[in-house]
Design a protein around this motif. Structure first.
Motif, PDB file in Angstrom:
ATOM      1  N   GLY A 119       9.046  61.182  61.989  1.00  0.00           N
ATOM      2  CA  GLY A 119       7.958  62.121  62.261  1.00  0.00           C
ATOM      3  C   GLY A 119       8.038  63.280  61.282  1.00  0.00           C
ATOM      4  N   ALA A 120       8.169  64.496  61.822  1.00  0.00           N
ATOM      5  CA  ALA A 120       8.203  65.674  60.959  1.00  0.00           C
ATOM      6  C   ALA A 120       9.598  65.940  60.381  1.00  0.00           C
ATOM      7  N   VAL A 121      10.612  65.252  60.929  1.00  0.00           N
ATOM      8  CA  VAL A 121      11.992  65.507  60.478  1.00  0.00           C
ATOM      9  C   VAL A 121      12.281  64.692  59.217  1.00  0.00           C
ATOM     10  N   ARG A 122      12.716  65.392  58.170  1.00  0.00           N
ATOM     11  CA  ARG A 122      13.124  64.677  56.949  1.00  0.00           C
ATOM     12  C   ARG A 122      14.623  64.475  57.007  1.00  0.00           C
ATOM     13  N   ALA A 123      15.039  63.282  57.401  1.00  0.00           N
ATOM     14  CA  ALA A 123      16.472  63.026  57.607  1.00  0.00           C
ATOM     15  C   ALA A 123      17.183  62.775  56.268  1.00  0.00           C
ATOM     16  N   LEU A 124      16.518  62.091  55.340  1.00  0.00           N
ATOM     17  CA  LEU A 124      17.061  61.914  53.987  1.00  0.00           C
ATOM     18  C   LEU A 124      16.039  62.468  52.998  1.00  0.00           C
ATOM     19  N   GLN A 133      21.941  68.066  54.543  1.00  0.00           N
ATOM     20  CA  GLN A 133      20.483  68.044  54.695  1.00  0.00           C
ATOM     21  C   GLN A 133      19.840  66.885  53.941  1.00  0.00           C
ATOM     22  N   GLY A 134      20.440  65.706  54.091  1.00  0.00           N
ATOM     23  CA  GLY A 134      19.792  64.501  53.603  1.00  0.00           C
ATOM     24  C   GLY A 134      19.961  64.197  52.136  1.00  0.00           C
ATOM     25  N   ALA A 135      20.825  64.943  51.445  1.00  0.00           N
ATOM     26  CA  ALA A 135      21.067  64.637  50.030  1.00  0.00           C
ATOM     27  C   ALA A 135      22.556  64.827  49.729  1.00  0.00           C
ATOM     28  N   VAL A 136      23.006  64.186  48.644  1.00  0.00           N
ATOM     29  CA  VAL A 136      24.406  64.311  48.248  1.00  0.00           C
ATOM     30  C   VAL A 136      24.593  65.625  47.494  1.00  0.00           C
ATOM     31  N   THR A 137      25.552  66.429  47.948  1.00  0.00           N
ATOM     32  CA  THR A 137      25.805  67.709  47.283  1.00  0.00           C
ATOM     33  C   THR A 137      27.043  67.642  46.402  1.00  0.00           C
ATOM     34  N   SER A 181      24.229  58.801  59.419  1.00  0.00           N
ATOM     35  CA  SER A 181      23.857  57.611  60.191  1.00  0.00           C
ATOM     36  C   SER A 181      22.530  57.046  59.703  1.00  0.00           C
ATOM     37  N   THR A 182      21.637  57.937  59.326  1.00  0.00           N
ATOM     38  CA  THR A 182      20.333  57.488  58.827  1.00  0.00           C
ATOM     39  C   THR A 182      20.496  56.713  57.520  1.00  0.00           C
TER      40      THR A 182
END
Ligand code: ATP
Length: 234
Positions: free
Chosen positions: A12-17, A209-213, A41-42
């Motif tokens: 939905g509105a959540v950007r998991a990755l 927050q969905g990305a590799v840092t 998990s995503t």
């Protein structure tokens, strides 16, 4: 073996990755670290076909598999052991293991695979006729991993195998994962327990927050002040 490029997943509105990129080479143990909600998990769900990315590519052995179904991914050798074990508590250990082989048509092959799991995890052999629900937490985790192995993975993806286990049991589970890897299975290991994961991993990726840092060899990550402060307890 596995390459994720700029993967986006939305609920939905959540950007998991948000533009997740990472690689796993054959023979490695790669750790995926990060706090609650970082998207670990995503990432596994996207690879195993349980959620469909809205952008980006997943390539396995040089072939694009973005959006492939979960059974197609299992057939391609990618097996996902989800968080929370999810074994069948009223079925026996042996029956739980048999379920891991639902795509295996050849009965003799299924028996060979179960025998290999018993060799690797002798506790499961001792308890083969016991109901899954009567096992300890550590044994249930071993059963969940064993059930994954029966599916015949080339890439085994484990979601938080240390969750809820006492430190000594965590060590035992990590040792088993290392043995599985040494026997030839590539491993993608999601963990909040960074210390346990970095002890056995070759490389690690830190997600935020969905990305590799950050990504680096495991020993480098374990010595990185940012990782120590955020994930290893300064
Ligand atoms: P955890 O260790 O808590 O599982 P994680 O790093 O694995 O954390 P994800 O479970 O992948 O993170 O969650 C990433 C983001 O997506 C979070 O903001 C989470 O709330 C959200 N999310 C996860 N699953 C769903 C869902 N089914 N529906 C809506 N939002 C979801």
């Amino acid at each position: 073996m596995l390459e994720l490029t700029d993967l986006d997943v939305r609920y939905g509105a959540v950007r998991a990755l948000r533009g997740l990129s990472l690689t796993v080479a054959e023979g490695e143990i790669v750790a995926l670290l990060g706090n609650n909600g970082a998207g670990k998990s995503t990432a596994l769900a996207a690879i195993s076909g349980l959620v469909r990315p809205s952008a980006g590519r997943i390539v396995l052995d040089g072939r694009e598999v973005t959006g492939a179904s979960p059974p197609a991914m299992v057939a391609a050798g990618v097996v996902h052991v989800p968080e929370g074990r999810r074994i069948f508590s009223t079925l026996t250990v042996r029956e739980n293991l048999q379920l891991g082989g639902y795509l295996v048509r050849d009965g003799a092959e299924l028996e060979r695979r179960i025998a290999r799991v018993y060799d690797l995890l002798p506790r499961l052999a001792e308890r083969r006729d016991q109901q899954g629900g009567t096992l300890s937490g550590g044994e249930q985790q071993m059963l969940a991993i064993g059930r994954g192995l029966v599916a015949g993975p080339r890439l085994l993806m484990l979601d938080e195998p240390s969750m809820g286990l006492a430190p000594l049991i965590v060590t035992a589970v990590m040792d088993v994962i290392r043995d599985i890897n040494a026997a030839g299975t590539t491993v993608l290991l999601v963990e909040q327990n960074a210390k346990a994961a970095l002890r056995i991993a070759h490389r690690g990726h830190v997600l935020d927050q969905g990305a590799v840092t950050l990504h680096a060899p495991a020993a480098e990550l374990a010595a990185d002040p940012r990782v120590i402060e955020a994930y290893l307890g300064a």
